[in-house]
Design a protein around this motif. Structure first.
Motif, short mmCIF file in Angstrom:
data_model
loop_
_atom_site.label_atom_id
_atom_site.label_comp_id
_atom_site.label_asym_id
_atom_site.label_seq_id
_atom_site.Cartn_x
_atom_site.Cartn_y
_atom_site.Cartn_z
N GLY C 109 -27.13 100.09 45.96
CA GLY C 109 -26.19 100.44 44.90
C GLY C 109 -26.75 100.08 43.53
O GLY C 109 -26.57 100.82 42.56
N TYR C 113 -27.01 102.18 40.06
CA TYR C 113 -26.19 101.77 38.92
C TYR C 113 -26.69 100.41 38.43
O TYR C 113 -26.86 99.50 39.23
CB TYR C 113 -24.72 101.66 39.32
CG TYR C 113 -24.19 102.90 39.98
CD1 TYR C 113 -23.70 103.96 39.22
CD2 TYR C 113 -24.19 103.01 41.37
CE1 TYR C 113 -23.23 105.11 39.83
CE2 TYR C 113 -23.72 104.17 41.99
CZ TYR C 113 -23.24 105.21 41.22
OH TYR C 113 -22.78 106.34 41.82
N THR C 115 -25.32 97.91 36.69
CA THR C 115 -24.42 96.82 37.07
C THR C 115 -23.20 97.43 37.74
O THR C 115 -22.62 98.36 37.21
CB THR C 115 -23.98 96.01 35.83
OG1 THR C 115 -25.14 95.53 35.17
CG2 THR C 115 -23.10 94.83 36.23
N GLN C 116 -22.85 96.93 38.89
CA GLN C 116 -21.66 97.44 39.58
C GLN C 116 -20.55 96.42 39.46
O GLN C 116 -20.75 95.23 39.69
CB GLN C 116 -21.99 97.72 41.04
CG GLN C 116 -23.05 98.81 41.19
CD GLN C 116 -23.20 99.27 42.61
OE1 GLN C 116 -23.72 98.56 43.44
NE2 GLN C 116 -22.75 100.49 42.89
N LYS C 117 -19.37 96.91 39.09
CA LYS C 117 -18.25 95.99 38.90
C LYS C 117 -17.25 96.14 40.03
O LYS C 117 -17.12 97.19 40.64
CB LYS C 117 -17.58 96.27 37.56
CG LYS C 117 -18.52 95.98 36.41
CD LYS C 117 -17.86 96.10 35.05
CE LYS C 117 -18.93 95.85 33.98
NZ LYS C 117 -18.44 96.04 32.62
N ALA C 256 -21.31 101.68 48.47
CA ALA C 256 -22.03 101.10 47.32
C ALA C 256 -22.72 102.20 46.52
O ALA C 256 -22.72 102.19 45.29
CB ALA C 256 -23.05 100.07 47.81
N ASN C 259 -20.66 103.82 44.15
CA ASN C 259 -20.19 102.86 43.15
C ASN C 259 -18.81 102.30 43.49
O ASN C 259 -18.07 101.89 42.61
CB ASN C 259 -20.19 103.49 41.75
CG ASN C 259 -20.41 102.43 40.67
OD1 ASN C 259 -20.73 101.28 40.98
ND2 ASN C 259 -20.22 102.81 39.43
N MET C 261 -18.11 99.41 45.05
CA MET C 261 -18.60 98.14 45.57
C MET C 261 -17.46 97.31 46.18
O MET C 261 -17.67 96.50 47.07
CB MET C 261 -19.27 97.37 44.43
CG MET C 261 -20.03 96.12 44.85
SD MET C 261 -21.09 96.34 46.27
CE MET C 261 -22.53 97.07 45.52
N ARG C 321 -19.24 91.24 39.48
CA ARG C 321 -20.27 92.25 39.21
C ARG C 321 -21.50 91.99 40.08
O ARG C 321 -21.76 90.86 40.49
CB ARG C 321 -20.67 92.23 37.73
CG ARG C 321 -20.94 90.85 37.18
CD ARG C 321 -21.19 90.87 35.69
NE ARG C 321 -20.02 91.27 34.97
CZ ARG C 321 -20.05 91.98 33.82
NH1 ARG C 321 -21.22 92.33 33.31
NH2 ARG C 321 -18.95 92.30 33.19
N ASN C 323 -25.80 93.40 41.01
CA ASN C 323 -26.97 94.17 40.59
C ASN C 323 -28.02 94.13 41.70
O ASN C 323 -27.84 93.43 42.70
CB ASN C 323 -27.52 93.62 39.28
CG ASN C 323 -27.82 92.15 39.37
OD1 ASN C 323 -28.57 91.72 40.24
ND2 ASN C 323 -27.21 91.36 38.49
#
Lengths: 344, 344, 344
Positions: C109, C113, C115-117, C256, C259, C261, C321, C323
């Motif tokens: 993921g 992306y 940073t995934q929140k 993931a 996006n 997550m 978050r 990464n």
């Protein structure tokens, strides 16, 4: 409080049992029951006196005598040479406050309110203080458990001195340099309900009876172990902490039912911190002077349950909200830990 | 820096003691004192060169030579076969950075500012990186401590390779893919104060002297142990990390006094992470090639103090604020852990 | 799913190998590969049926049969007396879900992306539930490892009962009293894609084949250990959990990559919680009735990797978050833990 007052009837019963020299097991039960409301009166009277003497000395009083009943019981246990019982009751007080008191508060509070919120920052501060207190308390045991040397006593005395110093510093912090941070949560008793004389007399009388009943209680430990087959460890970890803290527990639950979860958290975490930073080192010093050396050599199991209870509380209180399931989970963790002590 | 410069006087003294072959204990002290400012000059010179070569290679330089002085000392200790001292100094560096440096920074910073705030998200990222680094470092020891087999060496080499890989990945992360996230905190040195030549010469000369004094220092460990009765373990856990990191420590405290607690946190946590991900695996590889096999078999006590120091730092840094009491608590945790090492 | 369908070819191969009584090692491999898509079909069919029967019973179905394939494999292993393999696979499922699945999801993921929140509050709730589940699971082992007494069986049964009770309470919580809190994350399947008949038939057929192949797989463990020199422990910790959870893993990674997550986290943490609260106690009960007593006496190493994986997940998910580096770190922690098991 009304229900607890009924337990005061256990005082004459215990005196009668003692005079008749009847059943030491029944005497143990009666003494234990009688201490519950007496500890409550000691706490209530201390709070009232604290209001008269002003926030600073009052805060000091509350902080110092908050676990007075338990301290008295453990001093008698120490005098009787029951060192393992004393250490077990330190463990039991910490996990009891964190898992049993907080669990019950969150469970019952959660039945009434779907989600209870509390200030995350304040909870975080209490939690990190608890974590450091616990670290200080267990480091010597971890060290002594993993090294074979006979320096348990000097190391424990040295560590007790450091813990006591941190305790004094935390009092300076909460009563002097950062007193505004702690103010809001102490709003639950700002004008005295009792006269000065009533407060002082209540404190005096309750303390005298707690001393008396503590002696009966400790004297009954050996007969109870022999007769009922419960281990000394179980009495130290489960029974003594519940007796010594029952009044405080009920306050915590009442606050949760009033949706003041912040105060519940403060009681549970604050009381545990006080055990680690004040009661435990004081017992080490007293043991030294009484010729009953008490060291910080907890068993590995005690260490791990203390650590886990602390970490669980930290994680739970970090999100700033609680519900009935979290309460049930804390209680089940307590039940599992207690179950294990039953099997010793 | 001015005060530290005075310590440079220890260089001629150490040389004189060495030539006169006088007291090896005094030589140990002089060598130790002289390394403190030398390590500071190495760090300063590296930072200056880093500015000339640009952010990417500069970041790499800073990251790689950040613990150079300590690395040199431990390589000499490894060469002298003092494997336990080397492992103890890895432990000592991690807990020293987390508890002593951060504690002192929060205490002194907290005397000046009532509450110091820092970016919670950045602190969280550094902390989780530290946590994983530490996990990687201790897993083999946990495994080896709980299983009886002689595969310590291949397992340690394999784990060292994984840790080194994570280190490289974290450099790619901070210097390439996510360099913007790390930028703000590195603002403290953006234009060079020294000429290129001065920086290079300073680095060269300081390194030569650190190498020399490290040899003196390591040569003095045995005499110090015999004469003063301090254990090798204590020298490894407490003395060597303080010598190797003193200059860095003073930077962290200065930043705290400037209310830049974020940089203090970054120095303390970043340095610990680097020890776990870069210095420790590098020592394992070097030990392998030098015929002085170093494994990750830390003692249980070392493991637990590393874990607790990490968890405490995580909890403390999670709320995004610090005060003098938190500093005092970190220092007391350090004092208690150090006290225990004294009793070996 | 298309790629996984290819693995269905392993079913006829395994049947042929069994009939020809050819290589038990190849049979082990074929059986293992065939379970991967079959477990996927079981999960998919359960989800479809869940939609027909409504959210409440559907939630119950999903929660109960989420780890059905793994449960079937471990029941066969238990029947074959491979108690250590069963315990190892409980450990392996928990760390596999937390480190391998979540790590792979965050890594892949994170490549897509920067940073995934995800919702910090929801993650915190899942994490604290996991933490308590894990605490309950490991407390008896900690106790039994530190005390010498033969009460492992009754203690394990008692604890299994408490864990199962907490599991039921958590179902009441998520499906009844607080169902709105959990709703948003289950949006990924709200209208059925399959007819009722197709769903039921698929579930039936897939289950029958999983049972068959599980028997082949378990029967092949001993020959594999003898022929390939891999330890039983390694098969239990690494191989079985990967086979049993592969389909679930791929769902987590796919989410993931979309996006989402939050769903990845829920799958990884939720599945681990279910292992601790439902699968493990169920196995203890089944073992008791099958005359193959299974206790919660995990090894110290298993305990510590479970604890560390849980704490790492808690810390990682707390900042809301992720990464690619966090993914790589989780994977490296998994690699290091797995490496150690290889050296047994």
């Amino acid at each position: 409080m009304k229900f607890l007052n009924l337990l005061l009837l256990a005082i004459p019963i215990s005196l009668a049992l003692k005079l008749l020299n009847y059943s030491p097991v029944l005497l143990f039960v009666a003494a234990g029951l009688s201490i519950i409301p007496l500890a409550g009166y000691m706490g209530k009277a201390t709070e009232e006196i604290a209001i008269y003497v002003g926030p600073r000395i009052g805060g000091l009083l509350n902080a110092t005598f908050g676990n007075a009943a338990e301290l008295i019981i453990t001093v008698f246990a120490l005098k009787a040479g029951l060192v393992e019982v004393v250490k077990a009751s330190i463990t039991g007080s910490i996990i009891g406050n964190l898992l049993l008191v907080l669990g019950l508060s969150m469970l019952l509070g959660g039945f009434k309110y779907k989600t209870q919120k509390f200030n995350r920052a304040a909870a975080g501060m209490h939690t990190s203080m608890l974590l450091m207190a616990v670290t200080g308390l267990i480091i010597p045991a971890v060290f002594l458990n993993t090294h074979t040397n006979p320096a348990a006593e000097p190391l424990s005395l040295g560590v007790a001195a450091v813990l006591m110093l941190v305790y004094l510093l935390s009092l300076i912090f909460s009563l002097h340099t950062h007193k505004d941070v702690f103010r809001p949560s102490q709003e639950h008793s700002e004008t005295p309900n009792w006269s000065k004389l009533r407060a002082l007399l209540t404190l005096l009388i309750a303390t005298v009876f707690v001393v008396l009943e503590s002696e009966f209680l400790v004297g009954g430990i050996e007969p109870v172990v022999k007769t009922l087959g419960i281990s000394e460890l179980f009495i130290g970890v489960i029974v003594i902490p519940i007796i010594g803290n029952a009044a405080e527990h009920s306050t915590s639950v009442i606050m949760a039912l009033k949706n003041k979860m912040e105060i519940s958290l403060e009681i549970a975490i604050g009381s545990s911190t006080q055990i680690a930073l004040f009661v435990a080192p004081l017992l080490v010093f007293l043991g030294y002077f009484m010729g009953r050396p008490l060291d910080f050599l907890f068993t590995s199991y005690e260490l791990i349950v203390i650590i886990m209870a602390t970490v669980i509380t930290a994680i739970i209180s970090m999100d700033g909200r609680s519900n009935w399931l979290e309460g049930a989970q804390l209680l089940s963790a307590y039940a599992i830990m207690a179950l294990a002590f039953l099997f010793v």
